[in-house]
Design an enzyme around this catalytic site. Structure first.
Site, PDB file in Angstrom:
ATOM      1  CD  GLU A 147      27.708 104.946 -51.838  1.00 56.71           C
ATOM      2  OE1 GLU A 147      27.803 106.063 -52.572  1.00 56.71           O
ATOM      3  OE2 GLU A 147      28.334 103.813 -52.593  1.00 56.71           O
ATOM      4  CG  ASP A 294      37.932 102.939 -54.204  1.00 51.22           C
ATOM      5  OD1 ASP A 294      37.506 103.045 -53.214  1.00 51.22           O
ATOM      6  OD2 ASP A 294      36.996 102.885 -55.095  1.00 51.22           O
ATOM      7  CD  GLU A 388      30.850  97.120 -61.379  1.00 52.06           C
ATOM      8  OE1 GLU A 388      30.597  97.329 -60.530  1.00 52.06           O
ATOM      9  OE2 GLU A 388      31.465  98.049 -62.094  1.00 52.06           O
ATOM     10  CD  GLU A 406      34.781 105.258 -60.584  1.00 55.27           C
ATOM     11  OE1 GLU A 406      34.022 105.538 -59.749  1.00 55.27           O
ATOM     12  OE2 GLU A 406      33.742 104.489 -61.500  1.00 55.27           O
ATOM     13  CB  THR A 492      35.612 110.270 -53.904  1.00 49.79           C
ATOM     14  OG1 THR A 492      35.984 109.008 -54.684  1.00 49.79           O
ATOM     15  CG2 THR A 492      34.483 110.129 -53.411  1.00 49.79           C
TER      16      THR A 492
END
Length: 933
Positions: A147, A294, A388, A406, A492
């Site tokens: 993160e 991902d 989710e 996304e 991302t």
């Protein structure tokens, strides 16, 4: 170089050793050329309407960013319901979610390049000055390496990239002298100790001040990390090396990627979700394109685009071929086992896979991108947001929605690739839903439960970093942006890195570890990006023709193409027996169980117990089918138990100045009026006297025709309900007497009766924790008359009433309310039957195993087919939906969208624990058969 400057038509096959100019032209810039092509399925959106929607996005960003700066800065994130900043250590821990917070003004750094994209250059310059003046990167706090890399390091690099661009233009940032880059370099060095492992994979966490393993660090003992955590570093670390000339960052990121590539499962070319950072063993061996994996795939392709290294493209194409072979089941993307890729690992999908259609656009595989995106859009239209997680029959699995971007990202890329105005309408829907359901006075609040519309007190930094960026770019024309967006690549986290980095400081030694392990099909290197002349050959309705069969896929709950014939050698055989189809009286089913090593035992109480002995199965394949059958049976049994619990309810404040924007999730009662079967109850609230409601009310005139507020404690819930009902109340809200209690940190109560007949109670009763209840009490003190709506889920706001009361503009009225909205947990985990001394939870025992080597599942004969549509993920062999009798169809139509939420961390846990060793033996045997050990 422009798209045309490369001398190659957009979408032509890219040679394995293409020069960077061709790589950039084909892999990065071709999206622009597609914008002039649109399908005739949707009417073109006018320039005026696009500008209006773009301006609306700007206003929404101002609302979110402005409230963060006013109420939260310099904290990491805004808590939009309580209008304050979230500071690590000062709020109840949320577990791993808090690892993104490092006391470094996260939201401000994450928003830097968004300000420039939205043409807010003055605000950008002010924000950069604040970062340089206020942000400290030397805090004694343990943060996530992943993160911190994508949000903070990426945010600093994105800010630096656009700062030097603005400086070159000569109007803004003339004082700038690479200060953000120096901060990024400082942070990069702070993250490097995480790579001190034998494998080169980084530790998942690091202390910004003390690093790894030191006693003061409080970290360094972890053994596992997710594939995405270790594989989503190359863009930021390589950019840092290219910007500064310090090659060490790119070297470490490349080493981690090389190791993941070497550890892929060789027969399937898939990677697992979690890996041991010391041994390289896969800890979680399921594989998909969602959470945990991902961005690993995303960064392989984008590293090729940014760095011009064709080994990354070779790896991506190898993985992509495996994804489309095993995981893609159009329109679904379902996780599989890496050693048995024809075997699905789960029956639900998580929201993070919504990025994948956008990645497919960059790859140039448009058709499956359109299919999956359309399926996701249908789920959104049903629930307003993407839950989710949702099941293969499109019911809610995990009800939260933290305002993830996304889907907006994929919508933007699909519009860029097709020019289809349909995707502008999709973006318009996203804007409307955000304003209608997530907007609160102090920003935008995450959804705690998409079914009830309740909020959570969080607004993650990625919401400002990504959502507004993609939505604005979706509606913006080229002249609306002050720089050429095509000169950059998105990370991302949607941070912008310039493509010219590919030719800067290329001093990194590159070891090609790709070709030595795999034979690559040349067809993998075709169609690196979409060529609209081939995608839409003489057919302007191409995209619409792909979407049309999926228009009703969610409503039908039985989509075509979901079934998988388990393995190629099963050709001609019937699919394995599924738990939902099993009948204990069917001789054919009993024979199949015997072949799978499953024994059936009839218990004295009428239930049926199933026990599996793997060694008694006819083959390892049948044993594996038996394992899956037992997993499904235990899950089905658990679901049926949990269906006895009631779902959460909603308390919505509808009076001025709230107008329905305050939504509180409330615990239901097992007695009184069932709000799911009757019309909602609406009325003004009034406190009862005595407040505990345990005796005859002394103020019946105050609660007559109103919803009574009563405090928990000193008597049974049912007794309280009878007393307020006798006083003429039309409903009741019980407020917890435990001061400071909140559904953020506690499971929601379900109020039980008193053990007597409660049919005499005819009014609805709901339960609120102290934090939620104080919102209503504070509103009474300030406004005197407060009207609420008790319902099974939040209702749409009343725009007419809002306009009548507040004649100001829509945006002003949305900002006028200063009231707080309190989040609620959607879990219904406890039933509280209250007495003067104690309350007892109503627990549901887990299924257990009778022996270490066996698996058992108990099923009541009446339960076996009580819910035949639960987890209805398959169709018949030809793809047509199987017919159900009318009774079952009616039952399916009246069921809730999902059962009450189940803690995913416990799901299937007994099976995993019992069969861990056995699974390892099976996998080792399979690998030996392929001569892979």
């Amino acid at each position: 170089m422009s798209a045309a400057g490369g001398g190659r038509g957009c979408g032509s096959p890219v040679p394995q050793r293409a020069p960077w100019s061709l790589v950039a032209a084909t892999a990065a810039f071709c999206l622009v050329s597609a914008t002039s092509v649109w399908t005739a399925g949707a009417a073109p959106m006018s320039r005026e309407e696009k500008q209006k929607l773009g301006n609306q996005v700007l206003e929404m960003f101002d609302h979110a960013y402005g409230n963060y700066m006013e109420h939260a800065y310099p904290a990491d994130e805004l808590m939009p319901l309580t209008c304050r900043g979230r500071v690590r250590g000062q709020e109840p821990s949320r577990g791993d979610v808090d690892d993104a917070l490092g006391k470094f003004s996260l939201t401000l750094i994450d928003s830097l390049d968004t300000l420039v994209v939205l043409n807010k250059t003055k605000e950008f310059e002010e924000a950069v000055r604040k970062v340089l003046r206020d942000v400290n990167l030397d805090n004694d706090v343990v943060v996530s390496v992943f993160e911190t890399n994508i949000r903070v390091l990426g945010g600093l690099l994105g800010g630096h990239s656009l700062a030097i661009m603005l400086k070159e233009k000569g109007e803004y940032m003339q004082w700038y002298n690479d200060e953000l880059l120096q901060m990024a370099k400082q942070l990069g060095y702070k993250l490097l100790p995480a790579f001190n492992t034998t494998s080169g994979l980084p530790y998942p966490r690091i202390n910004l001040k003390f690093g790894i393993r030191k006693p003061e660090a409080r970290t360094g003992t972890e053994t596992d990390t997710c594939t995405a955590c270790a594989g989503t570093l190359i863009l930021e670390f390589a950019a840092l090396s290219r910007f500064t000339g310090a090659t060490i960052f790119e070297e470490y990121a490349r080493k981690a990627l090389d190791f993941l590539w070497e550890k892929r499962q060789r027969s399937s070319n898939l990677v697992g979700v979690t890996i041991n950072i010391h041994t390289g063993d896969w800890v979680r061996k399921d594989s998909g394109v969602g959470a945990g994996i991902d961005s690993y795939y995303e960064y392989l392709l984008k590293a090729y685009v940014l760095l011009g290294d064709d080994s990354f493209l070779e790896r991506f194409n190898t993985h992509y071929d495996a994804i489309m072979r095993y995981i893609s089941q159009p329109p679904l993307l379902l996780d599989v086992h890496i050693h048995k890729p024809m075997l699905n690992a789960r029956t639900w999908m998580d929201a993070l896979l919504a990025f994948f259609p956008g990645l497919q656009v960059l790859k140039g595989d448009i058709r499956p991108a359109i299919e999956t995106h359309e399926m996701l859009y249908q789920v959104i239209k049903k629930h307003n947001f993407l839950p989710e997680a949702f099941t293969t029959d499109f019911r809610v699995h995990w009800a939260q929605h933290p305002l993830r971007p996304e889907f907006a990202e994929s919508t933007y890329f699909l519009y860029k690739a097709t020019g289809d105005p349909y995707y502008l309408e999709v973006g318009k829907t996203l804007i409307e839903n955000l304003n209608k359901y997530a907007r609160v006075p102090c920003g935008f609040a995450a959804m705690k439960d998409v079914r009830t519309g309740s909020h959570e007190d969080r607004m993650d930094s990625f919401f400002l970093a990504e959502m507004f960026k993609y939505l604005y770019l979706l509606f913006a024309d080229k002249e609306d942006i002050i720089f050429d967006i095509e000169d950059y690549i998105f990370t991302t986290e949607a941070h912008l890195l310039p493509l010219w980095l590919s030719t800067t400081n290329q001093n990194i030694s590159k070891k090609n570890t790709t070709s030595e392990y795999t034979e690559l099909d040349d067809s993998n290197f075709d169609w690196t990006c979409p060529n609209t002349q081939i995608l839409f050959p003489n057919d302007p309705l191409y995209a619409q023709s792909i979407r049309e069969p999926l228009k009703n896929v969610v409503d039908k709950s039985c989509p075509r193409g979901i079934i998988r014939v388990e393995e190629s050698f099963r050709s001609g055989a019937k699919p394995p027996l599924r738990a939902r189809d099993f009948m204990a009286t069917n001789p054919e089913h009993l024979e199949i169980l015997k072949k799978m090593g499953v024994s059936l035992i009839h218990l004295k109480d009428g239930r049926v117990q199933l026990v599996q002995h793997a060694v008694q199965a006819a083959s390892s394949i049948d044993a594996e089918d038996g394992l899956r059958f037992m997993q499904e049976m235990i899950e089905l049994s658990s679901q049926q138990q949990k269906e006895q619990q009631l779902p959460p309810r909603a308390v919505q404040i509808v009076s001025h100045p709230f107008f329905g924007r305050v939504v509180l999730t409330a615990g239901p009662a097992q007695f009184g009026l069932d709000l799911s079967k009757h019309k909602e109850t609406r009325g003004f609230v009034a406190s009862s006297k005595p407040y505990n409601g345990c005796s005859e009310l002394t103020n019946p005139e105050a609660v007559m025709g109103k919803i009574a507020l009563i405090q928990r404690g000193q008597c049974m819930f049912a007794e309280k309900a009878r007393n307020i009902q006798n006083a003429g109340a039309i409903g009741g809200i019980v407020i917890d007497d435990n001061e400071g209690s909140s559904s953020d940190t506690a499971p929601l109560f379900q109020m039980a009766g008193d053990g007597k007949d409660t049919d005499d109670i005819q009014i609805p009763m709901l339960f609120l924790f102290s934090k939620e209840g104080s919102i209503i009490l504070d509103a009474i003190r300030e406004y005197e008359e407060v009207e609420v709506l008790l319902s099974d889920k939040a209702k749409d706001r009343d725009p007419d009433l809002e306009t009548e009361e507040l004649p100001s503009s829509e945006n002003d009225s949305q900002n006028q309310s200063a009231e707080q909205i309190v989040s609620s947990s959607q879990e219904v985990g406890l039933v509280d039957q209250e007495s003067p001394e104690e309350s007892s939870p109503n627990s549901h025992p887990e299924s257990s195993s009778p022996a270490d080597t066996d698996i058992a599942a108990g099923v009541s004969p009446s339960e076996q087919n009580s819910n035949p549509t639960e987890n209805h993920e398959t169709t018949s062999l030809d793809g047509e939906c199987t017919d159900l009798d009318n009774q079952l169809q009616e039952q399916s139509e009246t069921e809730e969208d999902s059962n009450p939420n189940v803690s995913w961390g416990k799901k299937g846990q007994p099976i995993d624990a019992i069969l861990a060793d056995w699974n390892e033996d099976i996998e080792a045997f399979e690998m030996m058969e392929k001569d892979e050990l």
